[in-house]
Every structure is written in structure tokens, then in C-alpha cells.
Design an enzyme around this catalytic site. Structure first.
Site, PDB file in Angstrom:
ATOM      1  N   GLY A  54       4.990 -54.829 -49.336  1.00  0.00           N
ATOM      2  CA  GLY A  54       4.365 -53.572 -50.214  1.00  0.00           C
ATOM      3  C   GLY A  54       2.832 -54.605 -50.687  1.00  0.00           C
ATOM      4  N   SER A  55       1.744 -53.943 -50.919  1.00  0.00           N
ATOM      5  CA  SER A  55       0.799 -54.676 -52.068  1.00  0.00           C
ATOM      6  C   SER A  55       1.229 -55.054 -53.516  1.00  0.00           C
ATOM      7  CB  SER A  55      -0.374 -53.503 -51.698  1.00  0.00           C
ATOM      8  OG  SER A  55      -0.995 -54.235 -50.382  1.00  0.00           O
ATOM      9  N   GLY A  56       0.520 -55.693 -54.187  1.00  0.00           N
ATOM     10  CA  GLY A  56       1.051 -55.589 -56.043  1.00  0.00           C
ATOM     11  C   GLY A  56       1.256 -57.052 -55.865  1.00  0.00           C
ATOM     12  N   HIS A  57       1.179 -57.541 -55.530  1.00  0.00           N
ATOM     13  CA  HIS A  57       2.115 -59.452 -55.751  1.00  0.00           C
ATOM     14  C   HIS A  57       1.121 -60.214 -54.935  1.00  0.00           C
ATOM     15  CE1 HIS A  57       6.163 -57.042 -55.170  1.00  0.00           C
ATOM     16  NE2 HIS A  57       5.259 -56.522 -54.162  1.00  0.00           N
ATOM     17  N   LYS A 105      11.227 -60.065 -46.167  1.00  0.00           N
ATOM     18  CA  LYS A 105      11.856 -60.195 -47.167  1.00  0.00           C
ATOM     19  C   LYS A 105      12.771 -59.482 -47.782  1.00  0.00           C
ATOM     20  CE  LYS A 105       8.311 -59.666 -50.412  1.00  0.00           C
ATOM     21  NZ  LYS A 105       7.207 -58.791 -49.632  1.00  0.00           N
ATOM     22  N   ASP A 110      11.542 -52.804 -45.704  1.00  0.00           N
ATOM     23  CA  ASP A 110      10.460 -54.376 -44.823  1.00  0.00           C
ATOM     24  C   ASP A 110      11.498 -54.097 -43.874  1.00  0.00           C
ATOM     25  OD1 ASP A 110       9.193 -54.507 -47.705  1.00  0.00           O
ATOM     26  OD2 ASP A 110       8.568 -56.420 -47.989  1.00  0.00           O
ATOM     27  N   HIS A 219       9.378 -55.423 -57.709  1.00  0.00           N
ATOM     28  CA  HIS A 219       8.494 -53.959 -58.033  1.00  0.00           C
ATOM     29  C   HIS A 219       8.534 -53.596 -59.087  1.00  0.00           C
ATOM     30  CE1 HIS A 219       9.960 -55.770 -54.102  1.00  0.00           C
ATOM     31  NE2 HIS A 219       8.450 -54.976 -53.070  1.00  0.00           N
TER      32      HIS A 219
END
Ligand code: ADP
Ligand code: ADP
Ligand code: MG
Ligand code: MG
Ligand code: MG
Ligand code: MG
Lengths: 333, 211, 333, 211
Positions: A54-57, A105, A110, A219
Site C-alpha cells: 500500500g502507499s503511505g509508507h 510484507k 500483499d 496502517h
């Protein structure tokens, strides 16, 4: 919600366009489907390494594409696993015929999406190995559950495997190294504040003005325990204590200590945490021989910190020190 | 209804997409309690894409329709539910490949193949607090109805009822799979979002094939 | 207030201990008085560069000590200028006889304290030149006021002057380069949230859930104007528009674009801002030929962003590209 | 009191340090409105250090005491106020060097030298919304009292009163120096923190030398 964005639905696309404009000599960006790959891909004769999530990391994973680290990264929507078509296209774009390692991960989404992508890539004749990272000691591990989450060790595995691939080592060895990093690394994180997913528009959880959440994921998932805010030294004792209690790392070991900001915690606090971590480990007979301090695997603007320890031997140390040239991690080049 | 053809399958998919859109917030809210607050957003994105795909490239037969949905879900949902539901539709397509119409027994066989696909991929068993907890009881009820000679409409209605009971039965469970498992004991007391969307899919079929 | 610290009075000391422990091969830390200096100082024959300022802006300045950038940095208490004794001791520690450049941000406190330090150093026979950086267009410039603040251009000046000093250029030339960077750079910042000074314990200012502050400084000083939150593209137009309106940079120029996080704004948003900045400048005939994106001159955990544009010529570009090896900025080494 | 000696000067410094400690939050709060929220913290750190220095190395005479305070302020306060107040104390020390006791005229001369030191360093004039706006009226009142034959106690009380008025008069001003100047027009409506601490120093003297 206050963020420097345009439309909540365009966050990932706008970011990818920014990455492309910022680093045209280093990476290329595909916008349909989304993936970021080395400008010089495929690198002939080299095992290719693909990761994603996911994005945001950020900077993980897209910021780690480049010489000595990843060949490609697949960003999903914020906190949502990317899809197999992205991973398949990325895999094809960077495959030089020497095989592709997927670093995944351990989140059900994922894992499943990468599994399907690997199947599809194999159907197209590409040799793929997948290694699942699961280093988060905040989650009880068990054969019967989804197991531990993959967190900080992912960054270290990407760097170390990237160096091994750059040396021309074969896929099986690069994959073994990835498993070795995962086996020897343990992490735990905490949060002082929640983060806000743009599409959700409000904080994922609420924390009181004097509370912190221990054992947080990346998350905004709730953690192991909520408690009153403590000092940096006490937080270090809880996080690093849980890591050592897990039994893999102990007295006499040399470690890489990775003090990571969840996004909103500034460097001045990370150095204080590092000071306290150094003291704590010294007291437990563990020697820090390498370190990484900064925001590398984040949770949007969340305030908090995670600690990852990786037991080092000469091989891992040498590969860690090898040159790397990516937007998010760079030395020796 | 004693058997369903392409038209009825498309009617089911449209009904399912409509119900998911309608229940989007509810599904997301369930997921925010024990997950990451995206299940409704994910499912809605996927089923919208599926309908668009079906309209852009009208399928030749039932298998093609199910396969098209599978590709849309795999390509657009992401997360855990995308590959799981995607696999389910893909396996169902394979199971009825070439058939112009489906008898109740065909529907049961396809459903079995779909559930097995999810289980092979997700490794969840009944009681793990996942969509499996709605799907397995639904299959059992469907199979029983088929064995007693029911038609498609009657059988699928029984399956939908069983799915509702299975969905509700996830409330007290402690999650062992998916994101909710990180919560351990803290996951008990909440209804599983995936079991809820599974029930929605079956209720949509019961509605579409009911008369 | 929630921070990963121990005692509010020990924040800077704990941080300095962390820096020393983290980078023993690169820098040394003096704890009485506080300063950070190159482990290999004094570098024979090289002009030494010393900077400093309040803490809370990390990595600036301490993170920029090392090959190709600063010889020493003097951290004050959080947001408080350091004192002359620190600057004097740091100057003496790194002086090799080739002269010392003081790079000073234009805040009354910094300027006065560095002035006293320079006088004392000259009394001890050290040749000192001081250059004051004042690039913040949010502040009206005038002979009768304190003038514009020194912000983002400081980071660029330290890098570029560091490269020039490394080449062995004499003090007067390195100081001239510093003035050249300052003359050709302009900045403006904004905040979505306030920061909290540890010793104060509560946010410096309050912003409504839908408000932002335009023209913010780096110490939580209020800005030019408070307004409703706008999109990233609109924020870019306000900030970069004000910079271009200042008249130094315009159509036909090549620039280094520096998109800086005030501390709490994550990288995903910085890349969105960069995308919008690229578009905006393209529309105004300005070409970005170099960029720097990340948290480099921060305001504790403040959420917000600043934009700095530096007009580049061949000399500045070459010096920007030259190798640098510091904890906070590193390439080519 | 008609003149002050080392004892009285030390009593003043102790009273000043106590008042600054007491008003620390208030000064910081004033600074948070138009500055960076540290003036009280800075001043308190400096005056604490000054008292420690005076205790660790008891000064021989008034000049030594003032010089010691100057060194503590320069070394510990930082910011704008550190070098400014540091310079003030240093210049005052020079002005009364060698004197055992200070008459009202000596106090006025020292004060003048101190203010001139601040102005030379900081380049602020009256009306710029700085400590100068408390100090200059205080000097004028002190000088007037001296001219009309007042003793130290009476003169310093007049100075403190004038400083209070000067401090309050900073409220409507638009800052032209220091951090508040960045605010432009928005700096109006707030009392200057440095003018406030200057008044505190004078009020402490009036208290210490009042009887
Ligand atoms: N291993 C698994 N097997 C079957 N179903 C699962 C599994 N893991 C998760 N699920 C289902 O997926 C649902 C969550 O889907 P979703 O929220 O879309 O994905 P994510 O958890 O990646 O955000 C859960 O409620 C659960 O029913
Ligand atoms: N140039 C100057 N001349 C005289 N006084 C000044 C000048 N600049 C600032 N001051 C005074 O200093 C005060 C602020 O001190 P302080 O908060 O300790 O320093 P800083 O502004 O560096 O944080 C202001 O309120 C003002 O009275
Ligand atoms: Mg999700
Ligand atoms: Mg979810
Ligand atoms: Mg200050
Ligand atoms: Mg101040």
C-alpha cells in the site's frame, strides 16, 4: 483532515507524477498500471528485485528503487495492497532473464496478490521466488493465524538483497539472503498519534492527550496495548525489550539498529531514542555496529517510532555497506 | 427458476453490485472496527469495474462473464478480498466452462469450486472469522437443497439464509486470519466484513433468481 | 504535549549524545559548550565553515557536518540562538589557519551572538568572515526592520560553500559564493499545524481544523496570513508565486527547487507539492534542473512545507553536484 | 536609600531572578503571541545561571558582580535577549568600575551606558517595539529624579513606573526589530516581551532598594 494534496482519489497518481519529475535519471514511472522501476532496467544478467505494498509508507518502497536496492516497486492505494497486474507488469519490465525476487510484507492482501502475480509471471516463463517478511514481534506468531506483520526488516532486506543482486549472485542465493535477514531481524513500533487515510478523511483511531499505543502496525492498526505516555527511555525499554525477549537477538550479538519515524516524529526525537536504545542494548550486552535513523517506513503523518534490530555477521555487514543510489537511501555512489 | 442462463447470471451480478454500492459504508464501518476501514471501498471499486467490463465487452457465455468479473476483482480490489473473491469467480468459471444453462447441481458444483479456490489461496478454515464462515454453511444448505431436488431459485434462497446465519455467527469469534487476527482477543464482538459481503452476494443471487 | 523525550531540559543534550553515538566516524560532539564538528577537523589548508542556530530544525545544522559541507555546527536550545562561547570554541576547533566562514541565518539572536563570537575569534587571531542569509520573501525587507529571515537557502549555501571550501578555495571566494547563493535564492513556507516547544509544553499557536498559516517561519512564528486550507496546487501557487514576484527568479532561469517538509509532513505530500511546483514553474518559463525533496530545515513536528528556489549557473550546479558526506545529506561518497 | 553597595546590588539581582522565575510563563506567553515562545525560558535560564555564578564565585565589587551576570547572560540565554542584556550588564559594569557605592547619579550613568550598549548592538530605536521602549522612558525618569535631587530608592522607583508605562505603550506598536517584526501589522495589539522583562528588572531594583 489537513493535507497537502489535491483530490483524495488522486493522491497516489499525483505522488507518482512527482516522483517521475523529480528523479527522471534514476527511475521511470508507469501510471497504468502503477509501478516505479529503475531507469536502466532490465539490468542484464542481474537478478531483479520487486517489492510493493500500500502507499503511505514513503520512502518505502518507491523511494528504494535504484542501483543497489530495488528494480521495481508497486504502490497500491493508501494502505491497500497493490494488485497482481501491477506486480506482473513490473516483474516483466525489470526481468533480464536472471530471475526475479518478490519481497513481500506479511499482510494477507500483499501475500495473496503477490502470489497470484508470481503465478502469472511463471506462466510467462519468468523465474520468480517470493520471500515473505514477518518481523513484527508485537503480533503473536502461530501456524494457525496470519502470523506476524512485515515491517522494518523489509527496508533492510531490500538494501541487503539489492547489494547481493548487484554483485551478480543467483536468484536462489539472493532469496536465501532475504530469508536470512528476515530470520535475524525483529521489530516493534508505537504511536503517539493516529494517521488519517485521505479517502477516510478522519483519524483511524483516537488517542487521548496523554496516551500512546504500543505495538502499532504501519496502517494505523490498533496495537498490543494502550498506555499512558512514557519517557523515551521507557519506550525504548518496552520496544527493544520485547524484541530481545523474542529470543533471536541477545548478549554478544552485533546488530544494525534501525530507529524509524512513523512519519510525524522529527529527527531530534529519533536521536534521543537512539541514545536511549544504545544505552539499553549496551546494558544487555548487545553491540550496535551499524545504524539507520530516519523516516524510512512510515504511516503517513503518524507520530511514533519503530525499532528494528538485525543481527549482523560479516556478510550482512558488507552488503549493508555496499553502495546504494536511490531517492530514499544513498551512499557510496 | 429451475436453471439459469447468461441473462440470469448478469442479473445477479448487477444486483450484487447494486447491493454492495448501497452497503459500502456499512462494510467499511465493520472493517474499521477490526481491520483497516476499506472493505466496502475495495468491494465497490471492484464490482463497479466488473460491471463496466461486462458492458464494454459483453461476454459470450456464463464462463466468460464470471471470468470477466474475476479479472476485474483481481485487478481493481487489492487487499485480501480482491484475490480471494477473484479466485472464487475464476474457479466458478472453470467449473461451468462451456455450459449454456446451469441446473441447481451445476450451481452447487461451481460454488464448491469457488470456495475451494478461496480456501486454497487464503488457507482459512471455518471458525477463523472470515468469509468462509458465511460461504461454507451456504454451500451445505445449497447442497442439501439440491439433494432434495430443489430448483436453482429455491436452493440459492436456502444458501442465502444459511449465509446470513453464518455471518452473524462470526460475531463472537476470535479472528485467526486476515488483518483482524492482529487484534487477538480484541477481535471478538465484531461481525466479519468479508462474511458480510459474502452474504450480500448470495442474497443478491436469491433475489435475482428468486421467482 | 506528546514527544519521545526524557526531560524537557535535556532534549538538546540527549540528542547530541545520540548524534555522537550514531556517527562516531563522521563527527565529534562537544557537550560543554555544545558543538558538533568534523571528526577529521581541522582539515589542513581548508577554509572552515561554521554555522549554527536554535535546535529543532534537524537535520540542519548538525546533520550537515562532514566532508563537503560544514566543519562545525552550534546548536542552541530549541528555537533559541546558540551563544558566543559555543561559536568561539567551534571556530577554534575547526580552524586550520585558512580562515573561517560563519554562515548565519538572519534572526536578531543568531546575528548578535555570531557577531560577538566573530569578534572574540578575531581577538584570538582567527580570520573570520560572516555571511547572513535572508531569503524568506514572506517578510517585508526594509532598512528599518530586522529584515528577511534566513530559511531554506541556508541549506543550499552550506552545501555549495562546503564544496568550494573542499576544493581549496580561499575564504574571500567562499564567502562571495555564500553571498551569491543568498542573492539568488528565495523561499516561502506555510504550516498546517503548529509545533510545540518542549519547554513550553503547548502548541506555539492554534490553527483551526480548516485553517493554514502562510508565510510561516521555522520557529513557529506566525506567518503573513491565515486562510482556509487550500489544495496543494493552490498552496504552490501562493508560495512559488510570491517567490517569483520578488523578482530575482523568472522566465528563462534554471533553478534548484527545494521542497522542504517542516517536519510533520510526510514524503507522499512533498512529492505531490513537487509535481504541482514543476507544473507551476513550467507555466512561468522556469526550468528545474536540480531538486531537493525532504525534511532538511524543520520546525520540530510542524506539518507544512516550504519552497526554496535557487537560480543556478554552471558554477553553482557543479558545486551542488560535488560529493558530500554528512549524516543528513550524502551523495557521491 | 541614598546609595547602594555590593549587598544591595546582589539583593537586586536575587529579586530580579525571583521575579523572572515567577513570571517565566507570562513572558513566554507574550513571546508566543509575537515571537517564538521562549523569552521567559531564556531569561530564567540566564538569571538562574547568573545567581549560580555569583554564589560559586562571590564578586569582589559591584563591577565584578555585573560583569559576572553579563557573562552568564551571554553564555546561557542565547536568542536576541542574551547578547542584548549581556551587553547592557557589561557596559554598566564598565561605567561604574572601581566604585564601592553608587549614588543615584552613578546609577543613572551606568543605566545610560547599558542602554547605549543595547542600542549599539541591536540598532533599535524607541518605537521599534523592543526593550528599548521600556528602558528609554525609565532612563528619562531616572535622570529627572536625579536632577531634582532624589536618592537612589526614589529615583529607581520613578524609573520602574516609567518602564511600566513604556512597556504598556508597546501594545499598539508595529514591531520593526526582532522576531515580532516578521509579523508586520499583526504585531500590533500585543505587549513586547523584552519590554516586559526590562520592566521586571527595574521593578526588582525598586523593590530591593525601595526603603
Ligand atoms: N485468509 C483469508 N481467507 C479468507 N478470507 C479472508 C482471509 N483473510 C481475510 N479474509 C477476509 O477478507 C476480509 C477483509 O477484506 P478487505 O478489507 O477488503 O482486505 P484487507 O484486510 O486487505 O484490507 C475479512 O473480513 C475476511 O473476511
Ligand atoms: N534589535 C533589538 N534591539 C533591542 N531589543 C530587541 C531587538 N530584537 C529583539 N529585541 C528584544 O528581544 C525580545 C525577545 O527576546 P527573546 O525571545 O529572548 O529572543 P528571540 O527573539 O531570539 O527568541 C523582544 O521582545 C525585544 O524586546
Ligand atoms: Mg486494506
Ligand atoms: Mg480491509
Ligand atoms: Mg528564540
Ligand atoms: Mg523569543
Amino acid at each position: 483532515m489537513k493535507k497537502l494534496i489535491n483530490n483524495v482519489d488522486d493522491v497516489v497518481r499525483d505522488e507518482l507524477e512527482g516522483i517521475q519529475l523529480a528523479h527522471p535519471h534514476d527511475v521511470k514511472v508507469s501510471l497504468d498500471p502503477y509501478y516505479i522501476y529503475r531507469a536502466d532496467a532490465p539490468v542484464q544478467g542481474k537478478v531483479a528485485i520487486v517489492s510493493g505494498g500500500g502507499s503511505g509508507h514513503e520512502p518505502m518502497h518507491g523511494g528504494f528503487v535504484g542501483m543497489g536496492m530495488l528494480d521495481a516497486a508497486c504502490p497500491g492505494e493508501v494502505f491497500t495492497s497493490p494488485t497482481p497486474d501491477q506486480m506482473l507488469e513490473a516483474t516483466k519490465a525489470v526481468s533480464s532473464g536472471a530471475g526475479v525476487l518478490h519481497i513481500v510484507k506479511n499482510y494477507t492482501g500483499d501475500v495473496l496478490n503477490f502470489e497470484m502475480a508470481a503465478d502469472m509471471a511463471r506462466d510467462e516463463g519468468i523465474e520468480v521466488e517470493s520471500v515473505v517478511i514477518d518481523d513484527d514481534v508485537a503480533v503473536q506468531d502461530s501456524l494457525y493465524t496470519a502470523g506476524r506483520r512485515g515491517v522494518g526488516a523489509t527496508v533492510l532486506a531490500e538494501k541487503i538483497c539489492g547489494a547481493a543482486a548487484e554483485e551478480g549472485r543467483p536468484l536462489s542465493e539472493v532469496a536465501d539472503l532475504c530469508r536470512k535477514v528476515n530470520d535475524n531481524a525483529r521489530s516493534m513500533g508505537m504511536a503517539l498519534t493516529s494517521c488519517t487515510v485521505p479517502a477516510a478523511g478522519k483519524p483511524t483511531f483516537e488517542l487521548g492527550e496523554d496516551e500512546m499505543e504500543i505495538g502499532i502496525g504501519i496502517h494505523g492498526e490498533p496495537g498490543r496495548e494502550r498506555m499512558k505516555v512514557k519517557s523515551a527511555a521507557e519506550v525504548v525499554e518496552i520496544l527493544a525489550g520485547a524484541i530481545l525477549d523474542d529470543g533471536v537477538i541477545g548478549s554478544g550479538d552485533n546488530v544494525l539498529a534501525f530507529v524509524n519515524s512513523m512519519g510525524g516524529t522529527p529527527l531530534i526525537e529519533l536521536y534521543i531514542v537512539y541514545r536511549d536504545l544504545h544505552r539499553f542494548l549496551e546494558g544487555r550486552g548487545v553491540t550496535i555496529t551499524r545504524n539507520l535513523i530516519g523516516p524510512y517506513i512510515t504511516s503517513l503523518e503518524m507520530q511514533g517510532v519503530s525499532i528494528t534490530l538485525l543481527k549482523l555477521d560479516d556478510e550482512l555487514t558488507r552488503l549493508w555497506d555496499a553502495p546504494v543510489k536511490t531517492p530514499g537511501m544513498r551512499w557510496g555512489a | 427458476m429451475n436453471s439459469v442462463g447468461l441473462e440470469e447470471v448478469l442479473a445477479w451480478l448487477r444486483e450484487a453490485a447494486a447491493r454492495i454500492e448501497e452497503q459500502k459504508e456499512y462494510l467499511t464501518q465493520l472493517d474499521s472496527a477490526i481491520g483497516d476501514a476499506d472493505h466496502g471501498i475495495n468491494m465497490n471499486r471492484g464490482f463497479k469495474a466488473a460491471l463496466e467490463r461486462l458492458e464494454a465487452n459483453p461476454p459470450e457465455d456464463i464462463a466468460a462473464a464470471l471470468k470477466s468479473v474475476a479479472m476485474a476483482l483481481i485487478g481493481k480490489v487489492g487487499g485480501a478480498s480482491g484475490p480471494l473473491y477473484g479466485t472464487m469467480f475464476m474457479e466458478m468459471a472453470k467449473a461451468i466452462d462451456g455450459k449454456e444453462r446451469l441446473e441447481a447441481a451445476d450451481v452447487a458444483a461451481a460454488f464448491r469450486a469457488g470456495i475451494d479456490g478461496i480456501k486454497a489461496r487464503g488457507k482459512a478454515e471455518e471458525g477463523d472469522k472470515t468469509m468462509i464462515d458465511a460461504l461454507e454453511p451456504a454451500y451445505a444448505a445449497l447442497q442439501e437443497a439440491v439433494a432434495s431436488g430443489a430448483g436453482v431459485g429455491e436452493a440459492i434462497a436456502a444458501a442465502a439464509d444459511a449465509a446470513a446465519r453464518g455471518m452473524e455467527a462470526t460475531i463472537p469469534l476470535v479472528a485467526r486470519k486476515g488483518r483482524a487476527s492482529y487484534l487477538g482477543e480484541r477481535s471478538a464482538g465484531h461481525q466479519d466484513p468479508g462474511a458480510t459481503s459474502s452474504h450480500l452476494l448470495l442474497a443478491a443471487a436469491a433475489e435475482a433468481w428468486g421467482s
